[in-house]
Design a protein around this motif. Structure first.
Motif, PDB file in Angstrom:
ATOM      1  N   THR A   6      40.838  33.206  35.759  1.00  0.00           N
ATOM      2  CA  THR A   6      40.672  32.179  36.786  1.00  0.00           C
ATOM      3  C   THR A   6      39.348  32.412  37.511  1.00  0.00           C
ATOM      4  OG1 THR A   6      41.776  33.442  38.539  1.00  0.00           O
ATOM      5  CG2 THR A   6      43.169  32.026  37.182  1.00  0.00           C
ATOM      6  N   ALA A   7      38.988  31.460  38.342  1.00  0.00           N
ATOM      7  CA  ALA A   7      37.779  31.587  39.147  1.00  0.00           C
ATOM      8  C   ALA A   7      38.128  31.326  40.604  1.00  0.00           C
ATOM      9  CB  ALA A   7      36.720  30.599  38.675  1.00  0.00           C
ATOM     10  N   ASP A   8      37.306  31.850  41.491  1.00  0.00           N
ATOM     11  CA  ASP A   8      37.494  31.684  42.922  1.00  0.00           C
ATOM     12  C   ASP A   8      37.668  30.207  43.259  1.00  0.00           C
ATOM     13  OD1 ASP A   8      37.569  32.621  45.606  1.00  0.00           O
ATOM     14  OD2 ASP A   8      35.483  31.993  45.859  1.00  0.00           O
ATOM     15  N   ASN A   9      38.715  29.892  43.986  1.00  0.00           N
ATOM     16  CA  ASN A   9      39.028  28.510  44.373  1.00  0.00           C
ATOM     17  C   ASN A   9      39.111  27.581  43.164  1.00  0.00           C
ATOM     18  OD1 ASN A   9      39.143  29.024  47.168  1.00  0.00           O
ATOM     19  ND2 ASN A   9      36.915  28.948  47.275  1.00  0.00           N
ATOM     20  N   GLY A  11      37.193  27.317  40.810  1.00  0.00           N
ATOM     21  CA  GLY A  11      35.860  26.741  40.630  1.00  0.00           C
ATOM     22  C   GLY A  11      35.403  26.740  39.186  1.00  0.00           C
ATOM     23  N   GLU A  12      35.422  25.578  38.591  1.00  0.00           N
ATOM     24  CA  GLU A  12      34.984  25.427  37.197  1.00  0.00           C
ATOM     25  C   GLU A  12      33.527  25.863  37.025  1.00  0.00           C
ATOM     26  OE1 GLU A  12      36.654  24.572  34.433  1.00  0.00           O
ATOM     27  OE2 GLU A  12      38.543  24.097  35.405  1.00  0.00           O
ATOM     28  N   ASN A  13      32.701  25.672  38.057  1.00  0.00           N
ATOM     29  CA  ASN A  13      31.298  26.062  37.950  1.00  0.00           C
ATOM     30  C   ASN A  13      31.147  27.572  37.784  1.00  0.00           C
ATOM     31  OD1 ASN A  13      30.312  23.459  38.091  1.00  0.00           O
ATOM     32  ND2 ASN A  13      30.103  23.504  40.307  1.00  0.00           N
ATOM     33  N   TRP A  14      31.970  28.344  38.486  1.00  0.00           N
ATOM     34  CA  TRP A  14      31.927  29.799  38.315  1.00  0.00           C
ATOM     35  C   TRP A  14      32.300  30.175  36.892  1.00  0.00           C
ATOM     36  CZ3 TRP A  14      28.956  32.471  40.952  1.00  0.00           C
ATOM     37  CH2 TRP A  14      28.882  32.423  42.330  1.00  0.00           C
ATOM     38  N   LEU A  15      33.323  29.554  36.369  1.00  0.00           N
ATOM     39  CA  LEU A  15      33.769  29.881  35.020  1.00  0.00           C
ATOM     40  C   LEU A  15      32.715  29.461  33.993  1.00  0.00           C
ATOM     41  CD1 LEU A  15      36.094  31.270  33.653  1.00  0.00           C
ATOM     42  CD2 LEU A  15      37.235  29.081  33.447  1.00  0.00           C
ATOM     43  N   LEU A  51      33.652  43.164  32.391  1.00  0.00           N
ATOM     44  CA  LEU A  51      32.564  42.182  32.400  1.00  0.00           C
ATOM     45  C   LEU A  51      32.651  41.260  33.616  1.00  0.00           C
ATOM     46  CD1 LEU A  51      32.481  41.415  28.596  1.00  0.00           C
ATOM     47  CD2 LEU A  51      30.636  42.486  29.928  1.00  0.00           C
ATOM     48  N   ALA A  52      33.854  40.871  34.000  1.00  0.00           N
ATOM     49  CA  ALA A  52      34.030  40.028  35.186  1.00  0.00           C
ATOM     50  C   ALA A  52      33.556  40.770  36.435  1.00  0.00           C
ATOM     51  CB  ALA A  52      35.491  39.607  35.328  1.00  0.00           C
ATOM     52  N   PHE A  53      33.882  42.062  36.523  1.00  0.00           N
ATOM     53  CA  PHE A  53      33.438  42.879  37.661  1.00  0.00           C
ATOM     54  C   PHE A  53      31.907  42.925  37.702  1.00  0.00           C
ATOM     55  CE2 PHE A  53      32.200  46.964  39.505  1.00  0.00           C
ATOM     56  CZ  PHE A  53      32.843  46.901  40.739  1.00  0.00           C
ATOM     57  N   GLN A  54      31.297  43.123  36.541  1.00  0.00           N
ATOM     58  CA  GLN A  54      29.839  43.175  36.457  1.00  0.00           C
ATOM     59  C   GLN A  54      29.227  41.829  36.849  1.00  0.00           C
ATOM     60  OE1 GLN A  54      28.512  44.637  32.670  1.00  0.00           O
ATOM     61  NE2 GLN A  54      26.363  44.527  33.223  1.00  0.00           N
ATOM     62  N   PRO A  63      33.714  38.335  44.538  1.00  0.00           N
ATOM     63  CA  PRO A  63      34.757  38.065  43.533  1.00  0.00           C
ATOM     64  C   PRO A  63      34.831  36.591  43.133  1.00  0.00           C
ATOM     65  CG  PRO A  63      35.755  38.395  45.672  1.00  0.00           C
ATOM     66  CD  PRO A  63      34.282  38.659  45.827  1.00  0.00           C
ATOM     67  N   ALA A  64      34.241  36.262  41.998  1.00  0.00           N
ATOM     68  CA  ALA A  64      34.249  34.880  41.511  1.00  0.00           C
ATOM     69  C   ALA A  64      35.207  34.711  40.335  1.00  0.00           C
ATOM     70  CB  ALA A  64      32.853  34.452  41.103  1.00  0.00           C
ATOM     71  N   ILE A  65      35.271  35.708  39.463  1.00  0.00           N
ATOM     72  CA  ILE A  65      36.095  35.639  38.260  1.00  0.00           C
ATOM     73  C   ILE A  65      37.223  36.653  38.379  1.00  0.00           C
ATOM     74  CG2 ILE A  65      36.135  35.917  35.735  1.00  0.00           C
ATOM     75  CD1 ILE A  65      34.468  33.527  36.717  1.00  0.00           C
TER      76      ILE A  65
END
Length: 73
Positions: A6-9, A11-15, A51-54, A63-65
């Motif tokens: 998932t992404a923060d809120n 957010g498709e743009n983050w993904l 990778l998400a953490f990076q 935290p986006a992903i």
């Protein structure tokens, strides 16, 4: 245990940014073609979490992903 990405809120743009970022990296076993709330194969969970953490630290500045345990119905 089943995990989803998932992404923060939601957010498709983050993904979308995360997918692009993954595709530009050296080859990994993760695909870089994820959709919101997609189930992540167990074989990819650990690497994808790293990778998400990076990505969160290098690109998003927070935290986006998230790779989280799927909710049970």
């Amino acid at each position: 245990m089943t995990h989803v990405i998932t992404a923060d809120n939601n957010g498709e743009n983050w993904l979308h940014s995360f997918n692009n970022w993954l595709q530009e990296r050296t080859p990994t076993k993760v695909t870089g073609n994820y959709k919101m709330n997609q189930i992540v194969p167990e074989s990819e969970v650990q690497e994808l979490e790293e990778l998400a953490f990076q990505f969160d630290n290098e690109m998003a500045g927070g935290p986006a992903i998230q790779i989280k345990e799927a909710e049970k119905d």
